[in-house]
Design a protein around this motif. Structure first.
Motif, PDB file in Angstrom:
ATOM      1  N   TYR A 341       0.828  -1.215   0.000  1.00  0.00           N
ATOM      2  CA  TYR A 341       0.000   0.000   0.000  1.00  0.00           C
ATOM      3  C   TYR A 341       0.861   1.262   0.000  1.00  0.00           C
ATOM      4  O   TYR A 341       0.727   2.115  -0.871  1.00  0.00           O
ATOM      5  N   THR A 342       1.749   1.378   0.982  1.00  0.00           N
ATOM      6  CA  THR A 342       2.552   2.594   1.070  1.00  0.00           C
ATOM      7  C   THR A 342       3.557   2.688  -0.068  1.00  0.00           C
ATOM      8  O   THR A 342       3.815   3.778  -0.586  1.00  0.00           O
ATOM      9  N   ALA A 348       4.625   9.440   1.690  1.00  0.00           N
ATOM     10  CA  ALA A 348       5.595   9.895   2.682  1.00  0.00           C
ATOM     11  C   ALA A 348       4.960   9.789   4.061  1.00  0.00           C
ATOM     12  O   ALA A 348       3.858  10.290   4.286  1.00  0.00           O
ATOM     13  N   GLU A 349       5.642   9.114   4.968  1.00  0.00           N
ATOM     14  CA  GLU A 349       5.146   8.993   6.333  1.00  0.00           C
ATOM     15  C   GLU A 349       5.889   9.978   7.226  1.00  0.00           C
ATOM     16  O   GLU A 349       7.078  10.239   7.032  1.00  0.00           O
ATOM     17  N   PRO A 350       5.218  10.516   8.237  1.00  0.00           N
ATOM     18  CA  PRO A 350       5.947  11.337   9.205  1.00  0.00           C
ATOM     19  C   PRO A 350       6.894  10.467  10.012  1.00  0.00           C
ATOM     20  O   PRO A 350       6.682   9.264  10.162  1.00  0.00           O
ATOM     21  N   ASP A 351       7.955  11.088  10.518  1.00  0.00           N
ATOM     22  CA  ASP A 351       8.880  10.335  11.348  1.00  0.00           C
ATOM     23  C   ASP A 351       8.277  10.113  12.734  1.00  0.00           C
ATOM     24  O   ASP A 351       7.123  10.484  12.995  1.00  0.00           O
ATOM     25  N   ALA A 352       9.043   9.509  13.626  1.00  0.00           N
ATOM     26  CA  ALA A 352       8.530   9.162  14.944  1.00  0.00           C
ATOM     27  C   ALA A 352       8.118  10.388  15.753  1.00  0.00           C
ATOM     28  O   ALA A 352       7.333  10.277  16.699  1.00  0.00           O
ATOM     29  N   ASP A 353       8.631  11.569  15.372  1.00  0.00           N
ATOM     30  CA  ASP A 353       8.267  12.807  16.065  1.00  0.00           C
ATOM     31  C   ASP A 353       7.106  13.540  15.397  1.00  0.00           C
ATOM     32  O   ASP A 353       6.709  14.621  15.852  1.00  0.00           O
ATOM     33  N   GLY A 354       6.580  12.980  14.301  1.00  0.00           N
ATOM     34  CA  GLY A 354       5.445  13.609  13.631  1.00  0.00           C
ATOM     35  C   GLY A 354       5.819  14.620  12.572  1.00  0.00           C
ATOM     36  O   GLY A 354       4.965  15.390  12.104  1.00  0.00           O
TER      37      GLY A 354
END
Length: 520
Positions: A341-342, A348-354
């Motif tokens: 899917y991705t 693009a996904e946000p990193d662990a900090d958003g």
């Protein structure tokens, strides 16, 4: 049919069929220097409705062919050197064309040895379906002018012979592939034969549910001892359901699922485990429709409810449920992901900090987008922290409200179109010895794909830059200093609803985003 259906199995007619590409190892990408493995060529075979043997569940047009059960035994087919050739080439960095089921080899992993017979069987009773879903495989497989198989229905006798050959080794049977298996009039008889021949085998099947709207069919399936049944039903209103399941009727699909659950209850058994796979699209992903689907699942007694992210069709994927969105966080216990899917959508996904990656933004210069919430650490040794927030969202949707929290202070500011809004806060002495933790969240998050002529499906909050870390802004950008406004009671309630926390400073120290688990 007698009670001893295994003993009474009749012979079947052996016929010759076209083997489309008998050397799949010749259709692989050049090596990229990595090592790959594929479980679908190690200990399993996939049998199509025309008897053709391929591998895995990613060959909708039947292009790969290792043999055909109508003219060969399974042992002969599984001994085909092509399986070994594929394994070897995958190990040396080649990947199969038109297939994404390969996986990177893990540290210490070796090429798995192959046995004489497979213990996993994928069988396609029929390539035909009754509802004409909007994906390339279904469209082609149900078009009378296109022939992806040499036969639409696998003969019952051929299926029984296949099971007889594997009964001593079979552990798993996937009774589905392309098409709906219960369009085959003898599907229940096949399952009954399978269970009698292989009492301990784990059987998984999948359906749209409509063929099972007749209670009598459901009772026979339950009697066959199927372990798991997956019902793919994308929507609970006819309007949203038929956008993808074109010729289907949602009331019949739900009835078919309920019939299985009722038959299971009547038999006082625990099989099958019923899974409702709710395909998520942008036309059926409202919270109201999803919450109602969850309610129906609980009322029916569905064992597992999945919100299934999919990239097919390409113009229908649900951007409101991608990682970094409030809906992903709210419903994450239900979310499953369609394979790739991705990757397929290049999301693009946000990193662990958003935060998303840094970029140059028109007028406002170099900055980073947040998702609807994010956290950062800012240097406060000078006794002050200074941050700038902006947006390029259309002015009609501005100003946007932004909540900002530090360990000692929570406030809100308004962010305007193509303007930098500076927040300057004095740092108490006890917080000046290490970087200051700052969390931000906005209820006015947005999706460029929904508001601009762009394929950008990210969930965006605001742009962020720090005076200490960034070069001077574009002189065209407007700057406004502010110390922020205190939160009202309504603000606090909204913030708690966004983050699911009743804490006094609810945007502090909370997990920001999840990671989707890729599933075959």
């Amino acid at each position: 049919m007698s009670n001893d259906i295994v003993a009474s199995r009749p012979p079947f007619e052996r016929r010759a069929f076209n083997r489309k590409i008998p050397a799949p190892s010749l259709r692989m990408h050049p090596s990229d220097g990595n090592r790959y493995v594929c479980p679908w060529i190690t200990d399993s075979i996939t049998v199509h409705s025309d008897g053709n043997v391929t591998c895995g569940l990613d060959d909708p047009n039947g292009q790969r062919s290792f043999g055909n059960i109508y003219v060969q035994t399974v042992q002969e087919i599984f001994a085909n050197p092509e399986f070994g050739q594929l394994q070897s080439k995958l190990w040396n960095g080649h990947r199969c064309m038109g297939c994404t089921l390969y996986r990177p080899a893990t540290s210490g992993q070796a090429v798995a040895p192959r046995s004489a017979l497979p213990s996993t069987l994928v069988v396609e009773p029929t390539v035909k379906c009754n509802i004409r879903c909007l994906n390339d495989a279904c469209v082609a497989n149900n078009d009378p002018k296109i022939r992806t198989r040499d036969g639409d229905m696998l003969q019952y006798e051929a299926f029984a012979d296949l099971i007889d050959q594997l009964r001593s080794v079979l552990r798993f049977v996937y009774f589905f592939n392309y098409g709906d298996p219960f369009v085959h009039a003898e599907a229940e008889d096949m399952l009954l034969y399978l269970r009698q021949a292989c009492p301990a085998v784990d059987v998984i099947t999948s359906t749209n549910g409509i063929p099972l709207a007749k209670p009598s069919r459901a009772a026979k399936i339950v009697a066959s001892g199927v372990n798991t049944m997956v019902f793919t039903i994308g929507g609970i209103t006819q309007e949203s359901y038929e956008r993808y399941h074109v010729a289907g009727k949602v009331d019949l699909a739900l009835k078919g699922m309920k019939n299985i659950l009722d038959a299971r209850k009547a038999a006082a058994g625990h099989r099958p485990t019923v899974v409702w796979r709710y395909l998520l699209f942008r036309w059926n992903d409202s919270e109201a429709e999803i919450d109602e689907a969850i309610r129906i699942a609980e009322e029916f007694g569905v064992d597992i409810f999945h919100l299934y992210l999919t990239h097919v069709p390409h113009d229908g994927w649900s951007f409101r449920f991608t990682p970094g969105t409030p809906n992903f966080l709210k419903y994450r216990k239900y979310i499953e992901c369609a394979l790739d899917y991705t990757r397929a959508l290049n999301l693009a996904e946000p990193d662990a900090d958003g935060f998303y990656a840094e970029e140059d933004v028109a007028v406002l210069g170099h900055a980073r987008w947040t998702s609807y919430r994010a956290s950062m650490r800012v240097d406060g040794r000078s006794g002050w922290i200074s941050m700038a927030f902006g947006t390029v969202r259309d002015a009609a949707h501005c100003p946007a409200t932004l909540f900002v929290a530090t360990p000692w202070h929570t406030c809100k500011i308004q962010v305007d179109h193509l303007q930098w809004r500076v927040l300057r806060l004095r740092v108490p002495c006890r917080y000046r010895h290490e970087p200051v933790a700052v969390s931000v969240a906005t209820p006015d998050y947005w999706f460029p794909i929904a508001e601009m002529a762009t394929p950008d499906g990210r969930c965006l909050g605001v742009l962020v830059r720090s005076d200490a870390d960034q070069p001077a802004p574009d002189p065209q950008a407007q700057w406004t200093d502010t110390g922020g406004e205190p939160l009202t009671a309504d603000d606090a309630r909204l913030l708690a609803e966004m983050t699911g926390s009743p804490a006094a400073d609810p945007i502090l120290d909370l997990p920001l985003s999840g990671r989707i688990r890729e599933n075959a």
